[in-house]
Each structure stands twice: as structure tokens, then as C-alpha cells.
Enzyme design. Sequence first.
Site, mmCIF file in Angstrom:
data_model
loop_
_atom_site.group_PDB
_atom_site.id
_atom_site.type_symbol
_atom_site.label_atom_id
_atom_site.label_comp_id
_atom_site.label_asym_id
_atom_site.label_seq_id
_atom_site.Cartn_x
_atom_site.Cartn_y
_atom_site.Cartn_z
ATOM 1 C CD GLU A 161 -3.190 -0.690 0.386
ATOM 2 O OE1 GLU A 161 -3.209 0.289 -0.196
ATOM 3 O OE2 GLU A 161 -4.208 -1.540 0.494
ATOM 4 C CD GLU B 286 -3.865 -7.134 2.864
ATOM 5 O OE1 GLU B 286 -4.745 -6.593 3.136
ATOM 6 O OE2 GLU B 286 -2.453 -6.478 2.949
#
Length: 998
Positions: A428, A504
Amino acid sequence: MSTPQNDLAQNDLAQNELPYRDLPYYEDVSPARGTTPPRAWYASSDAARLSLNGIWRFRLSPTATAEDDAFARREFDASRWAELPVPAHWVLHGHGAPAYTNTRYPFPVDPPHLPTENPTGDHRLVFDLPHGWEGGESLLRFDGVESCARVWLNGEELGTFKGSRLPHEFEVGRQLRPRGNVLAVRVHQWSSGTYLEDQDQWWLPGIFRDVTLLHRPEGAVRDFFVHASYDHTDGTGTLLVEADPGGRLTVPELGIDLATGEPATVRVEPWSAEVPRLYAAELATPGERVPLRIGFRTVAVEDGVLKVNGARVLFRGVNRHEFHPEHGRAVDAKTMRRDLLLMKQHNINAVRTSHYPPHPAFLDLCDELGMWVIDECDLETHGFAIVGWRGNPVDDARWTPALLDRASRMVERDKNHPSVVLWSLGNECGTGRGLGAMADLIRERDADRPLHYEGDPSCTDVDVHSRMYAGHAEVEQIGRRTESPWGDRELDERRRAMPFLLCEYAHAMGNGPGGLLEYQRLFETYERCQGGFVWEWIDHGIARRTVDGERWFAYGGDFGEELHDGNFVCDGLLFPDRTPSPGLIEYKKVIEPVRISGDGRAGTVRIANRFNFADLSGLSFLWYYEVQGVSVAHGELAVPPLGPGESTELKLPEPPAPERPGEALWTVRAVLADDTAWAGAGHEIAWAQLPAVPHVPAPPPACPAVLRKGEGNVLVLGRGAFDAATGALRYLDGFEVVAPRLDVWRAPTDNDEGAEWQPDERYGTIWRGLGLHRMQHRVVSVRDADGELVVRTRVAPASSDLALDTTFRWTADQRGRALRLDVSVVPEGDWWCPLPRLGVRLGVCGSLGLAEWYGGGPGEAYPDTRTASRIGRWTLPVDALQTPYVRPQENGARADVRWAELRREDGTGLRIEGDPAFWFTARRWTSEELDAAAHTTDLRPGPLVWINVDHGQHGIGSQSCGPGVLPQHRLAVAPASFSFAFSTVATRAGATWGDEDR
Ligand code: IPT
């Protein structure tokens, strides 16, 4: 995302990349001063080493400059300072407090500047060298310090460093003396490095990994790189070890004795996560001998598929943060091993080290026990998303040296582990040139491992396509290699040719995750979909105690943080104390590497080996024939040692002649035949149940009893006494009950509450808005209908015209003791959202503390988390039926329950049978109390046990971060009818109604 504004912002930024000047070292973006180049980590060698872990002296100050550096001098008197263990986080030892934010920086986004309030911990250790420690070079190594350190030895400054979860070393030979060495370390909680470490976790400063002094004899190993590939076409391994300085490498088992830098090709057994074959070796340079363990394996992306040793691998993965409920990220060796054993025992074969390289010893354990690892760099700049990615360090050349330093510290430290099969640039960080520079550096150094990074949808810098929290439909589209274009045609084509991972998925926050099975089917259907990594392994709840000594777990906000993200930090498959949650039990079942299926009526079973490398010779197969949940015959099934991907169909033995009628099923289990490094013989790997004789619910009364008026305002039907005005059941066979009534409410789960960034409806809020937690029950009529008691109730929330028109029809058999309740529900109005649950709730005396049921168990299950629920006879105390989610919420339902009993210690109690089977929940508090609780210690047992017997439950999904409940698992509002029979149990031995059924 590339938008005109973004592009503009990025261009402006490029022009603004003037060098930063005159910044203190903790704000300065350069990674370090005075440290030595990164190199391979190894656990031991024949060179002397001294652990400097232990009790140090400690002083906390509120700012970076509150104290001068006099404490670094040898003569400084720190005897009045506090004592602090190293490794540790000082905030977990009474100095300041932890704080939790997910993506938000806990200070203004003003890179590279930091708040003046910058908690600073001065650490001091006096140590002697062990007897016989020779002179010459030594290295002082820090395996992890958060977030920035300045180091002195014997008053002389060695330098500074940042990069919290990476190793840093200083040359210290010259400064060392035999006795009374003074090591002084100043640690700042915040530094420019913090801007690169915005991972979703507690902010926990400190020296949290080992500190070690390493003697470096003349000619000791500076660095080495083991290249050990495997050629699956001819079964040979090729070994080449580069070392500085050069030396010899021996692998006795393979007869290898080579100069470093020279290759050797020999027949070997390959390494894989399933069969982690390691060869003991030794690297000897003129000054040092280093024991090595070598695993031969080749990782490659071929034909759009990620392969190891020529075979497609399927990751059954988890994201692992380092966490211990008392010690934070200071995780000891025992806990690391425990994590891996638990993973192996639950069929997990892959770890993404979210979002930083773990303690280096963890990777040794992965090599040894067998685990595929995505090693992720200590890099996340997520908090820049909130400011439109303006100033994002990964797209600002001034920060590139810091990024490159991080990439190379990871790769150099971990390059010799066969378990590491992919490098990940970080998590991220948006997009930017800095990521490209990191990718170049890594490829240059290690061409043998593919690259991963999720945050750039163009996939410019990577070898695998990766997404987080993509829904099932999107994964399917990706599986077909037809995912929506990103923009650039060439890049789109390149990406579609890549393997795909969900780095994820299945957010395991609170009750859940739901929908795992449907993902697994996609991974098994589409070659490109090579599995995923559940978010995440463990809840990061910090252990606390009430004044009475009761333990509870803290989450964001519990330390008075002004900015925090609540219990979003508790989203793991393990509870903070490492007890497996129902989510882990479900995951284990969904990903089982052996698939057992078949036709129980025909007596056939199919066994499929879904391992990628291992055959089934290590497993035993056991069968059980169970009638009404009781095993009446069992034995072993001879299964050939099927190779990976193979399957076979076998005949089950003849079932024994039935002694009594009733439901029967086969249970077939695959268990370890022998002890392994991670579980004992008999440990279960996979199982299935195959119905042989179906369940037949008890029929309605054959000779119905007739309703009559009792004394006072009471109606009597069979053994039941009802309030004549309301039709509410008061007594059953003399046994007081809080009358059953329709119930639709559940304490919303974290997944019901949902996340703001998910497009799906957030039902927690919607249900509450509709008033489903405060339904009113208006009795419309209480009628005697041909001797039956019929009670009509309009169940509806205030201020709404939506309603559930509910009819309870009570009947009893003249001869039996049971009361039968037929419920029918007809919705009124435009119900556009699903219900949380649909069923009946009643209350009984709290002395009924033991539950026994025949149905799904032993653990909880919901419509989309029920794979691991197996039909059997289960007994548990009521208190053990509840799952202690760190933030209390709906939990504890058992699926497919045919009958359930709640009993007192003397064996008497209540029995409920369902037609059809039902969801059974029992707890010592109401759903409303559960809903109101913020921590487990808020829940106090009341005088009653509350029982929910549900016809329907809404699914769980994963919407606390990911997609919601799949349509087939939603509890749509529709006309429904279902029945229960209530009776009392006299004693354990002499059961009453339903006796014939047991
Ligand atoms: C995703 C993060 O990568 C991870 O660190 C964690 O925060 C997770 O979410 C949720 O618990 S990012 C999310 C905004 C999709």
C-alpha cells in the site's frame, strides 16, 4: 489511480524535489550513517558471539532533544534509571502507551518533519566481554529497532539508522574493551522512517529484536549467497555458493566438497513446503565455519503460472504480522515456532510476511518445517492516500536511497532461504518511481525469485498479478484472464499473462470470514488463480487485566488515543492468546489438501490428492459408520499412495445391520500415519461425511391433546401452561420458561457493520436504522382452533410499516410429553434487506448449564462458514458455546441441529427438536447485551440462559474490509414455516420424549 489532478500533483512534486537541508538525523531521509553494508544473516557459526539481550537501563523523554547525549559517556551514572528488558517496546513496560491507527499517520502529513512531541527512549547497557574473546574486528548488530536509533559505544558515536524491521550493523572492534563497555542507544519513536512504515498495526517503539555482538576473526565470512536450483526434468540440483572471502563448501550427504564460486550438479531430493528436504552443509572461509541448510528448488513463472520445481503451486496462505499480546512485536523463538506449528496443523502452506521482513529466525523455521514465503519489504506509505498521495515518498527521488536501502537490507539478509519464493516491494504505497528503482535493484541482485507488489494495478514492476479483497466474481474474471483493462494495452496484455494471487482476502475480523469455500473453488478451477493469503493470522489485542485480575484484550482507543481505528487491529484467525478462532478451523477444512467425497448410500468414497508435491504415503485413512451421531463400526481404509493431483474411488465396507432406526452417515478421515516435525501421528488433515440413511424429523402429534382452561388465567395444552391473555408459554411440564417468541436480531458482527470503502450495503447500520433490535410484538389473537392453541402476533419495529405477521400454532400429543410449535411468518411491506436471523428465542433458568446436541459441531457455524461443522453428538457447557471475540458480537451458533438439550447438573432439563434442523445458540446474556458490550469483560452472566433456535441466519461475508455476503448466503425476507418440539428431560438415563430417537 491516474487522474488529471494526480498527474498534475505528481509533476508539481517532481519540480519540488529540492534536497532537504539542515535536518536532524531523525528527520533526514537518508537511511543511515556509520553502518556497514547489509549481508546474509545466519543463526550460528564458530565465531564468538555475545547476546546483549537482557536488562538494560532506560530513560524516557518527551522530545528528541529534551536530554543531551551525556548518558553515552562511560562515567555517566544511570543507576537511578528504570530497568527495561531488551528486546522490548517501552510502551508495553509502563513508559507511555501504545497507540493504534490503521492507515492514518498519528501526526500531520508533513514529510519529512515530525511532531516536536517525539517520545525518545535512552537505553544503556554495561557489559563485559566473555573470557577468551579475541581482539580484532567485531560487529554490533541490531535486528530491529523502531524507528530510529543513534548509537554510542564507550562514549564514541557509531552512527544512526532507520528501517525498523531490518538489521543494522556497526564495526566496533576498535571501541571494545574487556570490561565495563557502555553501549548507549537513543531511540526516537518518530523519524522520517515512520513515513515509510505506516503499516496497519500498533505504534510500538523500542529495541524490539535482538542486539548481538559478533566477533569477526580475520578471514571471517562477510557475506555469502547460496544458489541451489532444482531441475525437475532430470532430478538434479545445481549448487553454487558465492562467498566473500572465498572458501570451501561441503555437503557430506551429497559428497560435495567444493570451492566457493564453483558449481556442482548432483542428484538431489528437492525442497518444497510440503516436503522440506534440507541438506546439512558447511561454509568454511579462512576465519569462520558457518553451518548451512540447503534446500534445492527453482521458482519460475512459466506459461502464466507460478511454478516451483516445474509444478504449479497453490498458496493456502495467511498474512502474518509479528505479534504477541504481552510483548508486541518482540516475539520470542518459542512463539515463532508455535505460529508455524499452528499453521502447519491447520493446512496452511504459505505466509506473506505482512508488511515487513520478520525476525530472521522465523525464516529458518520456514525452511525447516516447510512454508512458502512472500518476504515483504518494510515499506508502507498508506497514509498518503488520505492526502491524494501528495508527497508520497515512493514517488519522490529524495527518498529513493531510503527505499533502496530497505530493499537491499531485506534481500541481503534473507536471500539464502529456500522458503522465500517471492520478494514483495512493500504494501500500500500507491505508485511511483521509487518502486521501480527497488525492483531493478532486487532483480539485479537476485534474478531467481519473482517480484510481488499489489499497489500498482499496471503491474509494471512485478511478475505476478496481485489483488487484495477482490470479490469472487472479479477473481473468476481474473481467472479467465479477462479482467478489465487498466489502461495501457501492452501492460494489460502483460498482466493478463501473469499468475494471480490474492495477497489479502477473507478479512478475519471478529466472526468470520465467510465465503472461503467459494474462493477455494475458484483457486482450484482456474490455473492462474494460485491461492491467497487470509488477512490475517492473529488478532493484535494487547493483554490487560481488570482490578479483579480478569484478562481482556485492548484495541485501538483503549489507551486513550485521540486518533485511532478501534478493533480493526483484531482481525486474525487466532485470538490474541493464540487460541484458534472458528475462522481458522473453517479455513483448515476449506483448504484441506486431500479431498474426500463420495456416495454414502452407494458405499463409495473418492480420495483426491490435492498436494502439489507430496504423495499420500504419509497418511492413514479411517472410516466410521455413525448412527444418530454414535459410531457403531470403524476401521481403516486402504488408500494407495496417490501422487500429487491423482485420485481414486474405493468401496466402503458393508455397513453393520442397523440395531435401531435413524440417521446414519459415514465419516472418513485422513490423518498423519506417523509423527512429523509439526504434529503427531493421528493428527487430522482432512475429513468428509457421506450420508447413508437420511434424518427423519419427529412427526406431528398422532393423537392430539385438546386445549383446556386451567386455574386462573391459564390455558393448558398437554404438559404446557400458557397465559390465556397473551398465549405465551409459561410452564412446560412444571418447568418455567421465558416464553418463546419470534426473534430477528443478532449483535452485528464486524462484517455486518462493514467498511466504508466497500460498495456493498452495510447491514449493521441498516438493520439498526430499521429498528430490528427493538421489534415490538403486538398480540393480534389467541385462539382455540379445534383444540390447538393458535397465537397470532404482528412483529414490527416502531415508526415503520414493515412487519412480520407471525403465527404460533401449539399442539401436543395425548401420550407424549412434548409440545409442538409450528411457526409461520408472512412478511408485510417492502422488505428490501435481509434479516440478521429468523427464529425463536426463549429463556430458561441459568442452572441449565450443560448443552448436548445432535447436529453440526463442535464449533460455531453460519451459512457461509459451515464447512468445518460436522454432524455428531456434542456436549459442552453453555459457557463454552460462546466464542470470545475481542469485540463481542454475534457468535456461537451451531448448524444443522436435529435436537438440543440443556441440562442441570442432575441431568434434568429441556429438549428441543427441530423440523427442519435448526441453528442452535445458547448464552447467558441476551443479544442486546452482547450488542452493547465493547470488551469481553463487559459481558456478565445473568440469571437465565437465552436460547435461540433459528430457521435462518444471514451469512457472515468479509465486509469489514472485503466483499459482503454472497447472494446464496443472504437471509432474504420471505414467507417461512418451521417447527420445534419442546419437552423436558427427566434424567440423563431416563430421557422422555424423543426417547425412541436416541
Ligand atoms: C489492507 C492493508 O493492506 C492491510 O495492512 C490491512 O490494513 C487490511 O487492509 C485491513 O485490515 S488495505 C485496505 C484498505 C483494503
